[in-house]
Design an enzyme around this catalytic site. Structure first.
Site, PDB file in Angstrom:
ATOM      1  NE  ARG A 160      38.106 -29.889  26.990  1.00 54.95           N
ATOM      2  CZ  ARG A 160      38.944 -29.964  25.959  1.00 54.95           C
ATOM      3  NH1 ARG A 160      38.508 -30.015  24.728  1.00 54.95           N
ATOM      4  NH2 ARG A 160      40.236 -30.000  26.157  1.00 54.95           N
ATOM      5  CD  GLU A 167      35.727 -32.810  23.865  1.00 59.74           C
ATOM      6  OE1 GLU A 167      36.558 -33.683  23.563  1.00 59.74           O
ATOM      7  OE2 GLU A 167      35.819 -32.111  24.900  1.00 59.74           O
ATOM      8  CB  SER A 179      12.396 -22.055  22.561  1.00 51.43           C
ATOM      9  OG  SER A 179      12.610 -20.654  22.535  1.00 51.43           O
TER      10      SER A 179
END
Length: 156
Positions: free
Chosen positions: A96, A99, A122
Protein backbone atom coordinates in the site's frame (compact mmCIF):
# COMPACT_ATOMS: atom_id res chain seq x y z
CA UNK A 1 35.39 2.15 16.44
CA UNK A 2 32.78 2.34 13.68
CA UNK A 3 32.20 -0.95 11.88
CA UNK A 4 30.40 -1.51 8.61
CA UNK A 5 28.26 -4.58 8.07
CA UNK A 6 28.58 -5.80 4.46
CA UNK A 7 26.84 -9.16 4.68
CA UNK A 8 23.14 -8.58 5.32
CA UNK A 9 22.72 -12.24 6.38
CA UNK A 10 24.15 -11.63 9.87
CA UNK A 11 21.94 -8.58 10.35
CA UNK A 12 18.90 -10.52 9.10
CA UNK A 13 19.64 -13.30 11.61
CA UNK A 14 19.84 -10.66 14.36
CA UNK A 15 16.54 -9.15 13.18
CA UNK A 16 14.88 -12.56 13.31
CA UNK A 17 16.22 -13.24 16.82
CA UNK A 18 15.17 -9.78 18.04
CA UNK A 19 11.65 -10.04 16.65
CA UNK A 20 11.28 -13.52 18.19
CA UNK A 21 12.51 -12.19 21.57
CA UNK A 22 10.13 -9.22 21.31
CA UNK A 23 7.20 -11.60 20.81
CA UNK A 24 8.36 -14.05 23.49
CA UNK A 25 8.68 -11.22 26.03
CA UNK A 26 5.42 -9.61 24.85
CA UNK A 27 7.11 -6.25 24.30
CA UNK A 28 5.99 -3.36 22.12
CA UNK A 29 8.25 -1.39 19.81
CA UNK A 30 7.62 1.61 22.06
CA UNK A 31 8.93 -0.30 25.10
CA UNK A 32 12.07 -1.22 23.17
CA UNK A 33 12.45 2.40 22.05
CA UNK A 34 12.02 3.61 25.63
CA UNK A 35 14.86 1.31 26.71
CA UNK A 36 17.01 2.60 23.84
CA UNK A 37 16.18 6.22 24.66
CA UNK A 38 15.28 6.89 21.03
CA UNK A 39 12.11 7.29 18.97
CA UNK A 40 9.95 4.27 18.20
CA UNK A 41 10.43 4.73 14.45
CA UNK A 42 14.25 4.96 14.60
CA UNK A 43 14.61 2.12 17.11
CA UNK A 44 12.27 -0.15 15.17
CA UNK A 45 14.16 0.56 11.94
CA UNK A 46 17.45 -0.16 13.72
CA UNK A 47 16.26 -3.46 15.19
CA UNK A 48 14.91 -4.39 11.75
CA UNK A 49 18.38 -3.77 10.30
CA UNK A 50 18.13 -0.31 8.76
CA UNK A 51 20.13 1.86 11.20
CA UNK A 52 23.06 1.59 13.57
CA UNK A 53 22.34 2.24 17.23
CA UNK A 54 24.61 4.20 19.58
CA UNK A 55 26.46 1.91 22.02
CA UNK A 56 24.30 2.70 25.06
CA UNK A 57 21.09 2.13 23.07
CA UNK A 58 22.43 -1.09 21.52
CA UNK A 59 23.33 -2.44 24.95
CA UNK A 60 19.91 -1.49 26.39
CA UNK A 61 18.07 -3.16 23.50
CA UNK A 62 20.20 -6.31 23.67
CA UNK A 63 19.71 -6.53 27.45
CA UNK A 64 15.94 -5.99 27.22
CA UNK A 65 15.61 -8.65 24.52
CA UNK A 66 17.99 -11.04 26.30
CA UNK A 67 20.41 -11.17 23.38
CA UNK A 68 24.19 -11.61 23.66
CA UNK A 69 27.23 -9.33 23.48
CA UNK A 70 27.69 -10.00 19.76
CA UNK A 71 24.24 -8.46 19.31
CA UNK A 72 25.43 -5.24 20.97
CA UNK A 73 28.27 -4.97 18.46
CA UNK A 74 26.12 -5.82 15.44
CA UNK A 75 23.41 -3.33 16.44
CA UNK A 76 26.13 -0.63 16.32
CA UNK A 77 27.43 -1.61 12.87
CA UNK A 78 26.44 0.53 9.90
CA UNK A 79 24.08 -1.77 7.99
CA UNK A 80 23.56 -2.55 4.35
CA UNK A 81 20.26 -0.72 4.00
CA UNK A 82 17.20 -1.70 2.04
CA UNK A 83 14.45 -3.87 3.44
CA UNK A 84 12.44 -4.68 0.32
CA UNK A 85 14.44 -7.01 -1.92
CA UNK A 86 13.48 -7.72 -5.51
CA UNK A 87 10.87 -5.57 -7.14
CA UNK A 88 7.29 -4.86 -6.15
CA UNK A 89 6.59 -5.77 -2.52
CA UNK A 90 3.99 -8.47 -1.91
CA UNK A 91 3.17 -7.81 1.75
CA UNK A 92 -0.20 -5.95 1.67
CA UNK A 93 0.83 -3.25 4.16
CA UNK A 94 4.14 -2.51 2.43
CA UNK A 95 2.47 -2.75 -0.97
CA UNK A 96 0.00 0.00 0.00
CA UNK A 97 2.92 2.37 0.62
CA UNK A 98 4.30 1.37 -2.77
CA UNK A 99 0.85 2.04 -4.23
CA UNK A 100 0.70 5.45 -2.53
CA UNK A 101 4.03 6.40 -4.12
CA UNK A 102 2.85 5.05 -7.49
CA UNK A 103 -0.29 7.21 -7.34
CA UNK A 104 1.01 10.28 -5.52
CA UNK A 105 4.76 10.18 -6.25
CA UNK A 106 4.62 12.60 -9.17
CA UNK A 107 2.26 14.85 -7.19
CA UNK A 108 4.64 14.90 -4.23
CA UNK A 109 7.55 15.63 -6.56
CA UNK A 110 5.66 18.48 -8.26
CA UNK A 111 4.59 20.06 -4.97
CA UNK A 112 8.01 19.70 -3.31
CA UNK A 113 9.84 21.19 -6.29
CA UNK A 114 7.32 24.00 -6.65
CA UNK A 115 7.79 24.97 -3.00
CA UNK A 116 11.51 24.23 -2.56
CA UNK A 117 13.13 24.09 -6.00
CA UNK A 118 15.39 21.37 -7.36
CA UNK A 119 16.62 18.99 -4.66
CA UNK A 120 15.61 16.08 -2.45
CA UNK A 121 14.10 15.33 0.93
CA UNK A 122 16.68 13.57 3.06
CA UNK A 123 16.02 10.09 4.40
CA UNK A 124 19.08 10.51 6.65
CA UNK A 125 18.18 13.79 8.37
CA UNK A 126 14.67 12.48 8.80
CA UNK A 127 11.91 11.82 11.32
CA UNK A 128 8.99 9.43 11.03
CA UNK A 129 5.91 9.26 13.21
CA UNK A 130 2.88 6.97 13.09
CA UNK A 131 -0.27 7.74 15.05
CA UNK A 132 -3.67 6.12 15.34
CA UNK A 133 -6.55 8.62 15.42
CA UNK A 134 -10.31 8.25 15.48
CA UNK A 135 -12.07 8.59 12.12
CA UNK A 136 -15.05 10.95 12.42
CA UNK A 137 -16.95 8.58 10.12
CA UNK A 138 -16.19 5.62 12.40
CA UNK A 139 -13.19 3.35 12.81
CA UNK A 140 -9.63 4.56 12.89
CA UNK A 141 -7.21 6.40 10.64
CA UNK A 142 -3.43 6.18 10.34
CA UNK A 143 -1.58 9.49 10.38
CA UNK A 144 1.95 9.10 9.06
CA UNK A 145 4.31 12.05 9.21
CA UNK A 146 7.44 12.03 7.07
CA UNK A 147 9.69 14.90 8.15
CA UNK A 148 12.92 15.19 6.16
CA UNK A 149 15.42 17.98 5.71
CA UNK A 150 15.28 19.52 2.26
CA UNK A 151 18.62 19.38 0.46
CA UNK A 152 18.87 21.62 -2.61
CA UNK A 153 20.78 20.51 -5.65
CA UNK A 154 24.10 22.37 -5.80
CA UNK A 155 25.69 22.96 -9.20
CA UNK A 156 29.40 22.19 -9.33
Amino acid sequence: MVHVQFDPASRQALTNAAVEAKARKNLTWQQIADAAGLSAAFTTAAVLGQHALPEQSARAVADLLGLGEETVELLQAIPTRGSIPGGIPTDPTIYRFYEIVQIYGTTLKALVHEQFGDGIISAINFKLDVKKVADPEGGERAVITLDGKYLPTKPF
